[in-house]
Design a protein around this motif. Sequence first.
Motif, PDB file in Angstrom:
ATOM      1  N   ILE A  21      13.536   7.280   6.888  1.00 53.52           N
ATOM      2  CA  ILE A  21      12.965   6.131   6.175  1.00 53.52           C
ATOM      3  C   ILE A  21      13.995   5.560   5.196  1.00 53.52           C
ATOM      4  CG2 ILE A  21      11.187   5.396   4.537  1.00 53.52           C
ATOM      5  CD1 ILE A  21       9.361   7.540   5.861  1.00 53.52           C
ATOM      6  N   ASN A  27       3.021   7.676  -3.304  1.00 54.00           N
ATOM      7  CA  ASN A  27       4.178   7.451  -2.451  1.00 54.00           C
ATOM      8  C   ASN A  27       3.734   7.493  -0.991  1.00 54.00           C
ATOM      9  OD1 ASN A  27       6.156   7.734  -4.704  1.00 54.00           O
ATOM     10  ND2 ASN A  27       5.319   9.790  -4.736  1.00 54.00           N
ATOM     11  N   SER A  28       4.064   6.442  -0.235  1.00 51.79           N
ATOM     12  CA  SER A  28       3.620   6.425   1.151  1.00 51.79           C
ATOM     13  C   SER A  28       4.487   5.505   2.009  1.00 51.79           C
ATOM     14  CB  SER A  28       2.162   5.982   1.248  1.00 51.79           C
ATOM     15  OG  SER A  28       2.038   4.635   0.835  1.00 51.79           O
ATOM     16  N   TYR A  29       4.442   5.787   3.309  1.00 51.57           N
ATOM     17  CA  TYR A  29       5.112   4.941   4.291  1.00 51.57           C
ATOM     18  C   TYR A  29       4.251   4.907   5.553  1.00 51.57           C
ATOM     19  CZ  TYR A  29       8.255   3.130   7.778  1.00 51.57           C
ATOM     20  OH  TYR A  29       8.793   2.374   8.780  1.00 51.57           O
ATOM     21  N   SER A  43       4.699   3.400   9.407  1.00 49.33           N
ATOM     22  CA  SER A  43       5.639   2.739  10.318  1.00 49.33           C
ATOM     23  C   SER A  43       4.986   1.612  11.114  1.00 49.33           C
ATOM     24  CB  SER A  43       6.266   3.754  11.272  1.00 49.33           C
ATOM     25  OG  SER A  43       5.326   4.231  12.198  1.00 49.33           O
ATOM     26  N   GLU A  48       4.895  -0.844   5.624  1.00 49.54           N
ATOM     27  CA  GLU A  48       4.657  -0.775   4.175  1.00 49.54           C
ATOM     28  C   GLU A  48       5.201   0.533   3.619  1.00 49.54           C
ATOM     29  OE1 GLU A  48       0.502  -1.430   3.521  1.00 49.54           O
ATOM     30  OE2 GLU A  48       0.582  -3.429   4.390  1.00 49.54           O
ATOM     31  N   TYR A  49       6.036   0.399   2.601  1.00 50.57           N
ATOM     32  CA  TYR A  49       6.682   1.545   1.971  1.00 50.57           C
ATOM     33  C   TYR A  49       6.569   1.376   0.471  1.00 50.57           C
ATOM     34  CZ  TYR A  49      10.464   4.941   1.002  1.00 50.57           C
ATOM     35  OH  TYR A  49      11.201   6.002   0.563  1.00 50.57           O
ATOM     36  N   GLN A  50       5.955   2.350  -0.168  1.00 48.26           N
ATOM     37  CA  GLN A  50       5.851   2.308  -1.624  1.00 48.26           C
ATOM     38  C   GLN A  50       6.155   3.682  -2.190  1.00 48.26           C
ATOM     39  OE1 GLN A  50       1.819   0.977  -2.358  1.00 48.26           O
ATOM     40  NE2 GLN A  50       1.105   3.051  -2.616  1.00 48.26           N
ATOM     41  N   TYR A  51       6.825   3.667  -3.331  1.00 50.65           N
ATOM     42  CA  TYR A  51       7.209   4.927  -3.966  1.00 50.65           C
ATOM     43  C   TYR A  51       7.466   4.686  -5.446  1.00 50.65           C
ATOM     44  CZ  TYR A  51      11.872   2.928  -3.392  1.00 50.65           C
ATOM     45  OH  TYR A  51      12.959   2.097  -3.418  1.00 50.65           O
ATOM     46  N   LYS A  58       7.313  -1.509  -4.096  1.00 49.33           N
ATOM     47  CA  LYS A  58       6.686  -1.814  -2.806  1.00 49.33           C
ATOM     48  C   LYS A  58       7.655  -2.651  -1.992  1.00 49.33           C
ATOM     49  CE  LYS A  58       1.877  -1.742  -4.269  1.00 49.33           C
ATOM     50  NZ  LYS A  58       0.596  -2.445  -4.256  1.00 49.33           N
ATOM     51  N   GLU A 104      15.548   1.866   5.115  1.00 46.75           N
ATOM     52  CA  GLU A 104      15.456   1.031   3.908  1.00 46.75           C
ATOM     53  C   GLU A 104      16.843   0.530   3.504  1.00 46.75           C
ATOM     54  OE1 GLU A 104      13.541   1.138  -0.556  1.00 46.75           O
ATOM     55  OE2 GLU A 104      14.419   2.978   0.250  1.00 46.75           O
TER      56      GLU A 104
END
Length: 170
Positions: free
Chosen positions: A160, A56-58, A60, A64-67, A76, A164
């Motif tokens: 975040i 899980n990462s973001y 800025s 890119e945001y994935q979880y 993604k 989103e």
Amino acid sequence: MAIELKKKLSLITTIAVILIISIGGYYLINLKQGPYPASSFISLSYKWGVGDTLVNSYNSATGEYQYLNNKDELVKTKVKLNANHVIFLHSKANELDLWKLPEVIANPNANLKSDKVLRYEMTFNYERKTKKIIYMTDYNENATVAAEAEQLQKVIAQTINEAEDRYAKP
């Protein structure tokens, strides 16, 4: 003549009080801002999970945001923070004394790559300095530090998620 003197003293006192309040307010505001202004904020990197790799990462800078969702599927997406989000994160970080928090918030001899403990990595990048914090959720040494780290983590996650939601709606 006594009335004139009272009027002048009243005027001088009023001006002095306004001046003292203005100067005091200015310094209070500047002390709350922290060592770096919001304009020098470059990016935020936020990762969380357990074990060796934090899926899980973001970021800025790239958006890119994935979880992992509820079904353990990797989602993604791209999420960009607007200026209000950046200013809010910056002010919350300063309010929670970001620069005074330790780099690693974990119990002594804790395994930072443990499969059993949730770990958060938060990195604030400014023009001249970067602050990275690793926060293990089982930390119990200093309740104040743990509360500040947890609150910072929650503010980042909430911001975040709000960004989103804004992108998800047409």
